[in-house]
Write a protein that holds these residues in place. Structure first.
Motif, PDB file in Angstrom:
ATOM      1  N   THR A  26       0.845  -1.184   0.000  1.00  0.00           N
ATOM      2  CA  THR A  26       0.000   0.000   0.000  1.00  0.00           C
ATOM      3  C   THR A  26       0.883   1.237   0.000  1.00  0.00           C
ATOM      4  OG1 THR A  26      -0.162   0.252   2.412  1.00  0.00           O
ATOM      5  CG2 THR A  26      -1.713  -1.258   1.355  1.00  0.00           C
ATOM      6  N   ASN A  27       0.243   2.399  -0.012  1.00  0.00           N
ATOM      7  CA  ASN A  27       0.980   3.664   0.007  1.00  0.00           C
ATOM      8  C   ASN A  27       1.380   4.059   1.428  1.00  0.00           C
ATOM      9  OD1 ASN A  27      -1.664   4.207   0.802  1.00  0.00           O
ATOM     10  ND2 ASN A  27      -1.668   6.263  -0.093  1.00  0.00           N
ATOM     11  N   SER A  30       3.565   7.134   2.471  1.00  0.00           N
ATOM     12  CA  SER A  30       3.002   8.474   2.466  1.00  0.00           C
ATOM     13  C   SER A  30       2.623   8.926   3.862  1.00  0.00           C
ATOM     14  CB  SER A  30       1.772   8.536   1.563  1.00  0.00           C
ATOM     15  OG  SER A  30       2.111   8.293   0.208  1.00  0.00           O
ATOM     16  N   LYS A  71      12.754   7.651  -1.692  1.00  0.00           N
ATOM     17  CA  LYS A  71      11.527   6.910  -1.924  1.00  0.00           C
ATOM     18  C   LYS A  71      10.739   7.481  -3.086  1.00  0.00           C
ATOM     19  CE  LYS A  71       8.674   9.494   1.411  1.00  0.00           C
ATOM     20  NZ  LYS A  71       7.687   9.354   2.517  1.00  0.00           N
ATOM     21  N   ASP A  72       9.842   6.660  -3.586  1.00  0.00           N
ATOM     22  CA  ASP A  72       8.904   7.044  -4.625  1.00  0.00           C
ATOM     23  C   ASP A  72       7.522   6.630  -4.130  1.00  0.00           C
ATOM     24  OD1 ASP A  72       7.301   7.437  -6.837  1.00  0.00           O
ATOM     25  OD2 ASP A  72       8.715   6.566  -8.249  1.00  0.00           O
ATOM     26  N   ASN A  73       6.769   7.584  -3.628  1.00  0.00           N
ATOM     27  CA  ASN A  73       5.466   7.266  -3.055  1.00  0.00           C
ATOM     28  C   ASN A  73       4.495   6.705  -4.094  1.00  0.00           C
ATOM     29  OD1 ASN A  73       6.258   8.087  -0.510  1.00  0.00           O
ATOM     30  ND2 ASN A  73       5.247  10.084  -0.617  1.00  0.00           N
ATOM     31  N   THR A  74       4.645   7.098  -5.346  1.00  0.00           N
ATOM     32  CA  THR A  74       3.753   6.590  -6.375  1.00  0.00           C
ATOM     33  C   THR A  74       3.957   5.105  -6.622  1.00  0.00           C
ATOM     34  OG1 THR A  74       5.229   7.116  -8.231  1.00  0.00           O
ATOM     35  CG2 THR A  74       3.751   8.849  -7.461  1.00  0.00           C
ATOM     36  N   LYS A  75       5.138   4.590  -6.284  1.00  0.00           N
ATOM     37  CA  LYS A  75       5.447   3.173  -6.432  1.00  0.00           C
ATOM     38  C   LYS A  75       5.445   2.434  -5.101  1.00  0.00           C
ATOM     39  CE  LYS A  75       8.309   3.838 -10.547  1.00  0.00           C
ATOM     40  NZ  LYS A  75       9.649   3.620 -11.151  1.00  0.00           N
ATOM     41  N   ASN A  76       5.132   3.135  -4.023  1.00  0.00           N
ATOM     42  CA  ASN A  76       5.127   2.544  -2.683  1.00  0.00           C
ATOM     43  C   ASN A  76       6.461   1.871  -2.368  1.00  0.00           C
ATOM     44  OD1 ASN A  76       2.365   3.275  -2.563  1.00  0.00           O
ATOM     45  ND2 ASN A  76       1.765   1.313  -3.455  1.00  0.00           N
TER      46      ASN A  76
END
Length: 124
Positions: A26-27, A30, A71-76
């Motif tokens: 999941t995200n 974030s 990190k890349d939140n769009t890719k979790n």
């Protein structure tokens, strides 16, 4: 529950580089911090890096200047870019997430969910 999976480990020569990835189901990044811990062959444990939900990063002195967490939140996904690797960096690397206060970022007990680890071996 959230699942966390590490990847990217391998065998490298001293001075080499690796990038580890920690993908969550999941995200979660974030909202919570992501961290990387390592378990050495001598069973020593060390939280080496963390990144908060807002992007604040922290590093252990042993890896400062050589490792970068991002990190890349769009890719979790949280990453650990490792450069200038040394023999003493050999360990199983685990990623985790939690909500540690800034003063306790390096305390493993503050992280709730852990992956199963990826092996990094630095050898000539």
């Amino acid at each position: 529950q959230v699942q966390v999976v590490e990847s990217g480990g391998g065998v490298v020569q001293p001075g080499g580089s690796l990038r580890l990835s920690c993908a969550a189901s999941t995200n979660i990044y974030s909202f919570y911090s992501g961290g990387w811990s390592r378990l050495g062959p001598d069973m020593s444990r060390e939280l080496v890096a963390s990144i908060t939900d807002t992007g604040r990063v922290s590093y252990a002195d042993s890896v400062k200047g050589r490792f970068t967490i991002f990190k890349d939140n769009t890719k979790n996904t949280v990453y650990l870019q490792m450069t200038s690797l040394k023999d003493e960096d050999t360990a199983v690397y685990y990623c985790a997430f939690g909500d540690p206060p800034p003063s306790a970022w390096r305390h493993e007990a503050e992280y709730t969910f852990w992956g199963q680890g990826t092996q990094v071996t630095v050898s000539s």
